[in-house]
Every structure is written in C-alpha cells, then in structure tokens.
Design a protein around this motif. Structure first.
Motif, PDB file in Angstrom:
ATOM      1  N   GLY A   1      95.822 100.304  19.158  1.00 46.81           N
ATOM      2  CA  GLY A   1      97.233 100.280  18.724  1.00 46.81           C
ATOM      3  C   GLY A   1      97.596  98.925  18.165  1.00 46.81           C
ATOM      4  N   MET A   2      97.158  97.867  18.853  1.00 45.30           N
ATOM      5  CA  MET A   2      97.437  96.511  18.380  1.00 45.30           C
ATOM      6  C   MET A   2      96.781  96.289  17.006  1.00 45.30           C
ATOM      7  SD  MET A   2      95.622  93.417  18.229  1.00 45.30           S
ATOM      8  CE  MET A   2      94.380  93.499  19.512  1.00 45.30           C
ATOM      9  N   GLY A   3      95.531  96.790  16.852  1.00 47.46           N
ATOM     10  CA  GLY A   3      94.818  96.635  15.575  1.00 47.46           C
ATOM     11  C   GLY A   3      95.573  97.289  14.427  1.00 47.46           C
ATOM     12  N   VAL A   4      96.152  98.462  14.712  1.00 43.12           N
ATOM     13  CA  VAL A   4      96.919  99.171  13.678  1.00 43.12           C
ATOM     14  C   VAL A   4      98.108  98.311  13.231  1.00 43.12           C
ATOM     15  CG1 VAL A   4      98.372 101.196  13.250  1.00 43.12           C
ATOM     16  CG2 VAL A   4      96.206 101.452  14.447  1.00 43.12           C
ATOM     17  N   VAL A   5      98.800  97.727  14.198  1.00 46.68           N
ATOM     18  CA  VAL A   5      99.955  96.882  13.849  1.00 46.68           C
ATOM     19  C   VAL A   5      99.495  95.667  13.062  1.00 46.68           C
ATOM     20  CG1 VAL A   5     101.825  95.464  14.804  1.00 46.68           C
ATOM     21  CG2 VAL A   5     101.288  97.663  15.831  1.00 46.68           C
ATOM     22  N   MET A   6      98.368  95.076  13.500  1.00 49.32           N
ATOM     23  CA  MET A   6      97.866  93.895  12.773  1.00 49.32           C
ATOM     24  C   MET A   6      97.522  94.268  11.341  1.00 49.32           C
ATOM     25  SD  MET A   6      98.241  91.599  14.936  1.00 49.32           S
ATOM     26  CE  MET A   6      97.569  90.199  14.084  1.00 49.32           C
ATOM     27  N   GLY A   7      96.912  95.462  11.164  1.00 47.96           N
ATOM     28  CA  GLY A   7      96.625  95.942   9.809  1.00 47.96           C
ATOM     29  C   GLY A   7      97.896  96.024   8.993  1.00 47.96           C
ATOM     30  N   GLY A   8      98.943  96.530   9.619  1.00 48.27           N
ATOM     31  CA  GLY A   8     100.236  96.632   8.944  1.00 48.27           C
ATOM     32  C   GLY A   8     100.784  95.259   8.582  1.00 48.27           C
ATOM     33  N   LEU A   9     100.445  94.261   9.383  1.00 44.93           N
ATOM     34  CA  LEU A   9     100.934  92.903   9.108  1.00 44.93           C
ATOM     35  C   LEU A   9     100.043  92.170   8.097  1.00 44.93           C
ATOM     36  CD1 LEU A   9     101.867  91.743  12.737  1.00 44.93           C
ATOM     37  CD2 LEU A   9     103.449  92.386  10.924  1.00 44.93           C
ATOM     38  N   GLY A  10      98.980  92.842   7.649  1.00 50.99           N
ATOM     39  CA  GLY A  10      98.119  92.268   6.621  1.00 50.99           C
ATOM     40  C   GLY A  10      96.972  91.451   7.169  1.00 50.99           C
ATOM     41  N   VAL A  11      96.657  91.565   8.458  1.00 45.86           N
ATOM     42  CA  VAL A  11      95.518  90.824   9.025  1.00 45.86           C
ATOM     43  C   VAL A  11      94.299  91.746   8.995  1.00 45.86           C
ATOM     44  CG1 VAL A  11      94.647  89.626  11.066  1.00 45.86           C
ATOM     45  CG2 VAL A  11      97.084  89.555  10.523  1.00 45.86           C
ATOM     46  N   PRO A  12      93.207  91.342   8.376  1.00 43.23           N
ATOM     47  CA  PRO A  12      92.047  92.238   8.278  1.00 43.23           C
ATOM     48  C   PRO A  12      91.418  92.498   9.656  1.00 43.23           C
ATOM     49  CG  PRO A  12      91.591  90.111   7.240  1.00 43.23           C
ATOM     50  CD  PRO A  12      93.010  90.082   7.645  1.00 43.23           C
ATOM     51  N   ALA A  13      90.805  93.682   9.776  1.00 44.39           N
ATOM     52  CA  ALA A  13      90.237  94.115  11.055  1.00 44.39           C
ATOM     53  C   ALA A  13      89.173  93.133  11.546  1.00 44.39           C
ATOM     54  CB  ALA A  13      89.653  95.509  10.919  1.00 44.39           C
ATOM     55  N   GLY A  14      88.367  92.646  10.671  1.00 44.74           N
ATOM     56  CA  GLY A  14      87.278  91.719  11.039  1.00 44.74           C
ATOM     57  C   GLY A  14      87.835  90.486  11.747  1.00 44.74           C
ATOM     58  N   LEU A  15      88.933  90.000  11.225  1.00 46.70           N
ATOM     59  CA  LEU A  15      89.532  88.800  11.802  1.00 46.70           C
ATOM     60  C   LEU A  15      90.071  89.088  13.210  1.00 46.70           C
ATOM     61  CD1 LEU A  15      89.981  85.922  10.945  1.00 46.70           C
ATOM     62  CD2 LEU A  15      92.210  86.569  10.011  1.00 46.70           C
ATOM     63  N   VAL A  16      90.671  90.271  13.370  1.00 45.83           N
ATOM     64  CA  VAL A  16      91.198  90.661  14.686  1.00 45.83           C
ATOM     65  C   VAL A  16      90.062  90.709  15.701  1.00 45.83           C
ATOM     66  CG1 VAL A  16      92.296  92.534  15.984  1.00 45.83           C
ATOM     67  CG2 VAL A  16      93.115  91.955  13.703  1.00 45.83           C
ATOM     68  N   ILE A  17      88.940  91.335  15.274  1.00 45.46           N
ATOM     69  CA  ILE A  17      87.795  91.457  16.198  1.00 45.46           C
ATOM     70  C   ILE A  17      87.233  90.080  16.522  1.00 45.46           C
ATOM     71  CG2 ILE A  17      85.446  92.366  16.423  1.00 45.46           C
ATOM     72  CD1 ILE A  17      86.433  94.745  14.687  1.00 45.46           C
TER      73      ILE A  17
END
Lengths: 256, 370
Positions: free
Chosen positions: B279-295
């Motif tokens: 869920g957090m990843g989805v929000v981060m995607g919405g905020l323009g942060v790429p998935a790789g960076l989140v991981i």
C-alpha cells in the motif's frame, strides 16, 4: 370484526375454523371452539400437534392461514395502533419459561405492563406489583433477578406479570412443563385460586395429564395425525368415556 | 373531586375527618387519584376511610385503598358493600401482607466501599493467576506428551483464526500502508523528505503497527469467538459433562485455542506488514518515487531484527488473546447475558492487555537497544 363477540359477552375467546399451514404442510385445520367467561379451558395434545402455535394464533402473534381467532371480540392479529394496545391490555400471557426480562428484577418485570398501559406513578406500580407477587407466593423474591429464580418461581413471576393489569383472559403456555410434581401441583392450585377468586378466564396449553384433570373445566384435544381437534369436553369425562383410540392412549398414558 | 367515575370527598364526623371514596375505582381512576388520595390520607385528623360507596374495584384500586390506610397510620377502613369489590380488597391485602417491602440494602460507607473494591480486584487477580497457573501446568504436561494434543481441534482453530482472517488482514494492511504513507507525506513534503517515507512506514509497520493491527483483528474475530463458544458450552453444561467423563477441559478445549492463536498471529502480522508495504509503495508511486528507490530505501534502513521483533511480539499478543478469550468463556456465569458478557470482556480485555504489553515491549526493546 369488532363487536362480534359482543353478541354474547360471555364468550371471551372464539376459534372459528382456524387452519395453519407451512407451505404444503398442514399443521391443523378446522379448529373451532369457544371459551366462556370464568372457565379454565385447556388445549391439550401430544408434542408437535400445534398447541403452542394455536396459542400464538389466539394471542395475535401469528395470523392463521384461514379462519378467525377472536379474543374479547377482536381479531388481535389484525388490530393496529391504539386499538391493539387497548386489546392487549385486557389479556395476559404466561410464557413457557416465564420470559422475564433478564436485566430487570422481578418487581420491575411485573410493573412493566403497568408502565406501558397506565398512568400510575412509579410507587403505585411498585405497590401493585408487590401485591401481585405476594399473591403468587413470591413475596420474598421481589428484588431478585430472573437468573436467580428456579423454574417454578419463574413461572409464578410470569403469572404475576400476566396478572398485572387484571386481564379478562389469561393465556398460559405449558405451566407445568419442566417442574417437579409438587411444584406443578402448587402451580395448578394457584391457577385454580386465581380463577375462582378473581373470575379470570384461563386458556391453558399443556400436555401434563395431572394438570389437565386438576384444573380443566373444558378442553379440546389436538392430534397431529388428524390435523385438528379430535375430542372436546370435560377432561374427566373424556378420560372415562371417550373411545377414540388417540384420546384413550393419551389419558391412559399408553404408548402409541 | 371526581376523576373518571370515581369520586373522592371528605366528611366531618365526631371522631374527625372521614375520607370517602365512591364510584368506580379502576386502574385509570387509581392512576389519577393515587398521589392526591395518599396526600389526603397523610393530613392529620383523619379517622376513617369509607369505601362503602364503591361500585367497582380492581386490584390497582384495592392497593390504593390499602396504601392510603397505611399512609394514614392504619386508620379504620370501611370496606365496600359490593361483594366482588370486598373480595378484591381482601385479595390484595393478602398479597401485600405476603410481600412486605424489602429492607433497603445496608448503607456502605466510602471506606468500606474502597475496601470492597480492593478485595474484588484482589480476588479477580487471584482468579486470573490461578487460570494462568492451570494453563501453564497443562501446557507443560502437554510438552511432555505432545501427542496428547487434539490435532483436529488445533487445525480447526488455525483455520478459523488464521485462514479465514487473511482477507481482512490484506484489506486492513493495505489501507494502513496507504494511510500512513499519505499522512506522513504531508509534513515530509514540506522538508523535501518524501524519500524517507518508506523507512518511516516500514519501521512503524514492522516493529509496531503490523502486530498491533493483527492483534486487534484476532481479538475481535477469534478472542470473542473463543469466549462465546466456551461460554455457551459452560451454560449448556458441556464443560461439566467433559469433567465428569474424566476429560480435563484444559488440554481438550483450551490449549488448542491458545496454541492456534499464538501460531497464527505472526502469520497474520506478516500479512499486514507485507500488504502495508505494498500500500505504501502504491502511494509512493503516486508521488512519483520509482519502485526501485523505495525498495532500496527499505533495504538500507529496515533490518531483519525489526521484522523479527514485530513477529515475536505478535506471537506474544496471540498467546495473551488466546488466554484471555478462553478465560472469559470458561468463567461465564448463568443467565441470558452470560455469553454476550463473556465475548465483550474477551475483546476489551484482550485489546487493553495487548496495548499494555506493547508498551512493556517498547521499554524492553529500548533498554536492549533492539
């Protein structure tokens, strides 16, 4: 419908060809009888013959599939609003397990119908409830909760609550069920005393042979196979004279 | 004065005043006249109550006459002439004599009250400790003979408490992750620190919220069910029947439930954790942060010990919820409210205990530097 019973004010309860069907299944049909003022009228029969259902039809909880159930000249299941409340204040019902509200003490349970139907002040309701509980022999259990009462006491409290408004007709569902013979006989004596002293009319549903013979002025017997009434009259005479096998078996406690 | 068809009047006689009631004294007239008649009866100088003129009297009216006579200090009551009314009066007098007013409960002073409260708390604590001791002894006995565990019962509760709670955990976990990420993004954005949202949410979920949310789900679904089921068995005398058959209800009924609650909790917490991170990843995607960076952020900042600490807490929460749910069910009393009360006590007790334990764990982990 109102006023049909007024043709004969001595007839308080009248079943006119009542039938009850659940889908394809017929529980009973063509049930007709009258109960006169001051009588103790017993509806008897073996388990599963529809006695309790018939009682619920009479007090207006279930509408019959056909026929009419008149209590004090009214079809209770068709009444609404003030007329329904007025009619309900003239009858009393004692349920099989007493059906007292578990969160209220015995005194408050008995005072409840007066709270609903009269403008009596609280201290008046309490005094009247106290007198009714004294009459049924529960004078020392006023402040007890229903969970603290025995089966016989619950039924006595149920009778006291049903008597709260001096009803003209009192319906009792299985008063002796689940009680020991002594308590059951005590309850029968109470019913007889109340009937004789206050002139209240009783409609009693039961299969307790001893009770039927001790208190019943007249009775009807329902039968599951026959799907209706198979005999009616004085229970003592039925026991002695009736030659219908199901009635004989019932009164002589013979296995079917 | 005339109310309905009943009339109340006074007459002066040689001995004093006489209160005269006549007409039809039924329940409705009694309701209107009650307080007025009692007030008239209490006024001094009354020597008798005359009910001869009553044309009808029901039980409410009869009780009013008797109460008025009592209020006037037991003055003479001249009974109605009508036989039925006289009978009603005698009947109600008999009823009231048989049911005297119960004495008021003895007054309890504030100090006695505090003492009684303290004794109640101590007794309740003693009951809880006894139950805990019994469960511990039963668990130790079971550890020596593990084949004595009823596996069918354990599997049933694992399914009830675990498998059937998965959907709820997925839903609530995802929503928790989304909410945490959104809420933290507002202040973080002001400092240009959106990149740190993954570790904030990750640490919060894995260390605290995953286990806590799973505990609330377990307490609401299974703690209450344990209490209700065991409470119903207690009310239906099933537990007494087991005892008289020589079967100890602890290993038979209670240990499988406690064990199941303890085993499913880490799994449920893990489900909440993982779906929360998604869920957090989805929000981060919405905020323009790429998935790789989140991981990458999560890998850098969130450690395995965070996850393990959370799962360990979850298991302990499960143990406590199981014990409290079973205890509430086993001590259910009689009466129609017993089962409902047991279920409520189980949920409330479990949630309070879990939050208190969480506080203790926070302190412990802080001291351990974990």
């Amino acid at each position: 419908m109102a006023g049909e019973g007024a043709a004969d004010p001595e007839i308080l309860v009248e079943a006119q060809g009542i039938a009850m069907r659940f889908g394809e299944q017929t529980l009973f049909e063509g049930v007709s009888f009258t109960v006169r003022r001051g009588e103790i009228f017993v509806i008897l029969g073996a388990s599963g013959c529809g006695k309790s259902t018939l009682l619920k039809i009479l007090i207006g909880l279930y509408p019959p599939s056909s026929g009419r159930a008149l209590v004090l000249g009214e079809e209770l299941c068709r009444l609404t609003g003030r007329r329904r409340l007025a009619a309900l204040s003239r009858i009393g019902v004692m349920w099989q397990q007493g059906a007292l509200l578990g969160s209220l003490d015995v005194l408050s349970n008995v005072a409840l119908p007066m709270e609903q139907h009269t403008a009596l002040p609280p201290e008046a309701r309490e005094a009247i409830a106290r007198a009714k509980l004294g009459l049924v022999g529960l004078g020392d259990a006023l402040r007890k909760l229903p969970a603290e009462l025995s089966g016989g006491m619950l039924k006595r409290a149920g009778i006291a609550r049903a008597l709260a408004l001096d009803p003209e007709v009192l319906f009792l569902d299985e008063p002796g069920a689940g009680l020991d013979p002594v308590t059951s006989a005590g309850l029968d004596r109470l019913i007889l005393t109340l009937a004789r002293e206050s002139g209240t009319t009783f409609v009693v549903v039961t299969h307790e042979l001893a009770s039927i013979l001790a208190i019943g002025d007249r009775c009807v017997m329902l039968d599951r196979q026959a799907r209706g009434i198979i005999a009616q009259g004085d229970p003592r005479r039925l026991r002695e004279e009736c030659d219908i096998p199901a009635v004989r078996a019932f009164f002589r406690r013979e296995a079917a | 004065m005339r109310v309905g068809e009943a009339e109340l009047a006074e007459r002066q006689e040689a001995g004093g005043r006489v209160l005269v009631v006549s007409g039809r004294l039924d329940v409705h007239a009694a309701a209107s006249l009650w307080r007025q008649m009692l007030a008239a009866a209490r006024r001094p100088g009354l020597c008798a109550l005359d009910a001869r003129g009553l044309s009808a009297l029901d039980s409410a009216g009869a009780v009013l006459l008797i109460e008025a006579q009592r209020a006037a200090g037991g003055i003479a009551l001249i009974p109605p002439e009508l036989p039925s009314a006289r009978a009603a009066l005698e009947r109600m007098a008999r009823g009231l004599r048989a049911a005297p007013l119960p004495p008021p409960p003895p007054a309890v002073g504030p100090i006695t009250r505090i003492g009684l409260f303290a004794l109640g708390v101590l007794a309740a604590a003693a009951r809880r400790i006894t139950f805990l001791g019994e469960v511990t002894l039963a668990a130790l006995a079971l550890a020596r003979r593990p084949w004595g565990l009823r596996r069918q019962e354990l599997l049933r509760h694992l399914e009830e408490a675990g498998t059937r709670a998965f959907g709820l955990c997925v839903l609530l976990g995802t929503l928790l992750g989304i909410i945490l990420a959104f809420q933290s993004s507002i202040p973080m954005r002001k400092f240009g620190a959106e990149l740190f949202i993954p570790q904030l949410v990750g640490i919060a979920l894995l260390r605290e919220l995953g286990a806590l949310m799973a505990a609330i789900i377990l307490a609401g679904r299974s703690g209450s069910a344990f209490a209700a089921e065991l409470g119903t068995m207690r009310v239906n005398e099933e537990i007494d029947a087991l005892t008289t058959m020589g079967i100890d209800p602890l290993p038979w009924l209670i240990l499988p439930r406690i064990l199941a609650a303890m085993l499913v909790m880490p799994v449920l917490a893990l489900v909440v954790n993982l779906t929360g991170l998604v869920g957090m990843g989805v929000v981060m995607g919405g905020l323009g942060v790429p998935a790789g960076l989140v991981i990458a952020q999560l890998q850098q900042w969130v450690e395995v010990k965070d996850l393990l600490g959370g799962l360990f807490k979850a298991a302990m929460f499960g143990l406590v919820i199981g014990i409290i749910g079973c205890r509430c069910g086993m001590r259910a009393g009689g009466g129609p409210r017993a089962v409902g009360d047991a279920a409520t006590a189980a949920v409330v007790g479990s949630i309070v205990a879990v939050v208190m334990m969480d506080g203790l764990f926070a302190l412990l982990f802080f001291r351990l530097g974990w």
